[in-house]
Design a protein around this motif. Structure first.
Motif, PDB file in Angstrom:
ATOM      1  N   LEU A  57      -0.572  -1.969  -0.269  1.00 56.00           N
ATOM      2  CA  LEU A  57       0.920  -2.455   0.895  1.00 56.00           C
ATOM      3  C   LEU A  57      -0.602  -3.679   1.514  1.00 56.00           C
ATOM      4  N   THR A  58      -1.562  -3.467   1.795  1.00 52.27           N
ATOM      5  CA  THR A  58      -2.340  -4.325   2.963  1.00 52.27           C
ATOM      6  C   THR A  58      -2.800  -6.033   1.985  1.00 52.27           C
ATOM      7  N   LEU A 111       1.356  -7.491   1.769  1.00 53.84           N
ATOM      8  CA  LEU A 111       1.165  -8.030   2.570  1.00 53.84           C
ATOM      9  C   LEU A 111       0.130  -9.547   2.930  1.00 53.84           C
ATOM     10  N   THR A 112      -0.639  -9.613   2.924  1.00 55.18           N
ATOM     11  CA  THR A 112      -1.467 -10.593   2.502  1.00 55.18           C
ATOM     12  C   THR A 112      -1.383 -11.746   1.730  1.00 55.18           C
ATOM     13  N   LEU A 140       2.140 -12.166   0.612  1.00 56.95           N
ATOM     14  CA  LEU A 140       3.013 -12.663   1.163  1.00 56.95           C
ATOM     15  C   LEU A 140       2.820 -13.625   2.190  1.00 56.95           C
ATOM     16  N   VAL A 141       1.206 -13.603   3.390  1.00 58.98           N
ATOM     17  CA  VAL A 141       1.525 -13.781   4.001  1.00 58.98           C
ATOM     18  C   VAL A 141       1.445 -15.447   4.346  1.00 58.98           C
TER      19      VAL A 141
END
Length: 107
Positions: A77-78, A81-82, A84-85
């Motif tokens: 998940l992390t 998310l990284t 995608l950001v």
């Protein structure tokens, strides 16, 4: 789906997913991959293709069952998310690595 000009072999696609540069004959495919509609989704799918085997290895480490689920899930998940950001920066770096101009400035 039809093949694009310069479509890389499965081996080269795997190397590309790991961040390696493709040879010049694949430049058109790289440009299409990083600028066509859906490029963020393809970026995330490449990331998942790399991370899922690593998360499976993390799940095999010794420990309580909840820890063997939580650690790989947190890593997945992390990292997703990284990605995608920072998708725009990752795309710009990959275009530069292949000698292509930033998206939207091809001429």
């Amino acid at each position: 789906m039809t093949r694009l000009p310069g479509d890389p072999s499965p081996w080269r696609r795997a190397c590309y997913a790991l961040g390696f540069r493709l040879p010049p004959e694949n430049r058109e495919w790289v440009w299409h991959d990083l600028t066509d509609a859906g490029w963020r989704g393809r970026l995330l799918l490449r990331h998942l293709a790399v991370m899922l085997p690593l998360c499976a290895l993390l799940a095999l480490l010794p420990g309580a069952w909840w820890l063997r689920v939580a650690v790989p899930l947190l890593a997945l998940l992390t990292s997703a998310l990284t990605v995608l950001v920072s998708a725009d920066d990752l795309r710009r770096a990959r275009l530069r690595r292949h000698g292509l101009p930033p998206a939207g400035r091809r001429g």
